[in-house]
Design an enzyme around this catalytic site. Structure first.
Site, mmCIF file in Angstrom:
data_model
loop_
_atom_site.group_PDB
_atom_site.id
_atom_site.type_symbol
_atom_site.label_atom_id
_atom_site.label_comp_id
_atom_site.label_asym_id
_atom_site.label_seq_id
_atom_site.Cartn_x
_atom_site.Cartn_y
_atom_site.Cartn_z
ATOM 1 N N ASN A 7 1.317 -1.135 0.032
ATOM 2 C CA ASN A 7 0.145 -0.041 0.052
ATOM 3 C C ASN A 7 1.070 1.167 0.107
ATOM 4 O O ASN A 7 1.114 1.636 1.001
ATOM 5 C CB ASN A 7 -0.483 -0.249 1.613
ATOM 6 N N LYS A 9 -0.008 4.558 -0.625
ATOM 7 C CA LYS A 9 -0.396 5.009 0.002
ATOM 8 C C LYS A 9 0.037 6.741 -0.690
ATOM 9 O O LYS A 9 0.018 6.405 -1.722
ATOM 10 C CB LYS A 9 0.104 6.228 1.718
ATOM 11 N N HIS A 94 -9.370 1.438 4.904
ATOM 12 C CA HIS A 94 -8.324 1.341 5.796
ATOM 13 C C HIS A 94 -8.705 2.271 6.597
ATOM 14 O O HIS A 94 -9.589 3.332 6.795
ATOM 15 C CB HIS A 94 -7.320 2.321 5.085
ATOM 16 N N GLU A 96 -6.793 5.132 8.011
ATOM 17 C CA GLU A 96 -6.858 6.002 7.327
ATOM 18 C C GLU A 96 -7.997 6.670 6.954
ATOM 19 O O GLU A 96 -8.375 8.320 6.868
ATOM 20 C CB GLU A 96 -5.599 6.561 6.777
ATOM 21 N N GLU A 166 -5.595 -4.474 11.532
ATOM 22 C CA GLU A 166 -4.774 -3.979 11.538
ATOM 23 C C GLU A 166 -4.698 -2.784 12.631
ATOM 24 O O GLU A 166 -5.030 -2.134 12.568
ATOM 25 C CB GLU A 166 -4.573 -2.251 10.103
ATOM 26 N N GLY A 172 2.276 2.791 10.224
ATOM 27 C CA GLY A 172 3.466 3.620 10.645
ATOM 28 C C GLY A 172 4.030 3.895 11.473
ATOM 29 O O GLY A 172 4.622 5.127 12.018
ATOM 30 N N SER A 211 3.543 -1.548 10.441
ATOM 31 C CA SER A 211 4.897 -1.701 10.248
ATOM 32 C C SER A 211 5.726 -2.457 10.784
ATOM 33 O O SER A 211 6.936 -3.585 10.957
ATOM 34 C CB SER A 211 4.926 -1.135 12.160
#
Ligand code: PGA
Length: 256
Positions: A7, A9, A94, A96, A166, A172, A211
């Site tokens: 991904n 992003k 996701h 985000e 996730e 991240g 991560s």
């Protein structure tokens, strides 16, 4: 079978995306056994990346998918457009999207419904916050998310039910979840999805994201509960990503 999904992003221009895909293709050259390998570039790079991945082991994915095949949805990418540009997968819900852009379970479900009626395979993301985990509510929160996102949609027989676990705090942050927490959660997700959607166990695939690096990928992938990995930061660096892919290859080879 294991999945490794990249991904990217909101990163990389067209030229950089093409260079990275070339690197990924080079890194798998000569390998007979490979995971299902999917790259999800920015929308602007999909067309050029598609030219490179056609007739290779690499599959193309989108980072989100519009609410319908086409129509008056300013700023969205229609499902027909994603099929047209060669996408076979779409990441949905996701963290985000949910937290920065306020996408609700209901909205994600609307996207999911549209994707299920298309040629694309959805990758549905779920995960809990650090506070929720600290309060001992990680599993109930993820199950509630799944229940509302999946609803009672019927899943075409041709598609796996691909869920990405996730945890928000692991994305991240450089702090991946513990293997035991991942396998416990995957078992809970698997059991719920199987019963809720009435699908056979082998159709449910649960992958982990948060991560993941070349250094920790193997310890996750060797677990039978982990059907693959969704990589953000590590998938942008060819050296690191090549290590993730090679960990997946080693695990598949050892299990066959
Ligand atoms: P990360 O991102 O690997 O950079 O933690 C994963 C993701 O957001 O899918």
């Amino acid at each position: 079978m294991k999945y490794v999904i990249a991904n990217w992003k909101m990163n990389l221009g067209i030229r950089e995306s093409v260079a990275l895909v070339r690197g990924v293709l080079r890194s798998v050259q000569g390998r007979d056994v490979l995971p299902t390998l999917v790259v999800c570039p920015s929308f602007t790079s999909l067309a050029e990346v598609n030219k490179l991945v056609t007739r290779t082991h690499l599959k193309l994915g989108a980072q989100n998918a519009g609410l319908d095949r086409a129509g008056a949805f300013t700023g969205e990418i229609g499902i027909t457009q994603l099929e047209d540009v060669g996408c076979e997968y779409a990441i949905l819900g996701h963290s985000e999207r949910r937290h920065v852009f306020g996408e609700s379970d209901e909205l994600v479900q609307q996207r999911l419904k549209a994707v299920l009626g298309s040629k694309l395979t959805p990758v549905v993301c779920v995960g809990e916050s650090a506070q929720v985990r600290a309060a001992g509510k990680a599993e109930s929160t993820v199950i509630a998310q799944l229940k509302q996102t999946l609803g009672k949609l019927s899943w075409p027989k041709s598609k796996p039910v691909l869920i990405a676990y996730e945890p928000i705090w692991a994305i991240g942050s450089g702090q991946a979840a513990k293997v035991s927490d991942i396998t416990d959660m995957h078992a809970v997700i698997r059991e719920f999805v199987q019963t809720h959607l009435k699908v056979s166990p082998e159709r449910v695939k649960v992958i982990y994201g948060g991560s993941v690096t070349g250094a920790n990928a193997h310890q996750f992938l060797r677990e039978p509960e982990v059907d693959g990995l969704l990589c953000g930061g590590s998938s942008l660096k060819i050296n690191d990503f090549a290590k993730v892919i090679s960990a997946a290859c080693e695990v598949i080879e050892a299990q066959t």
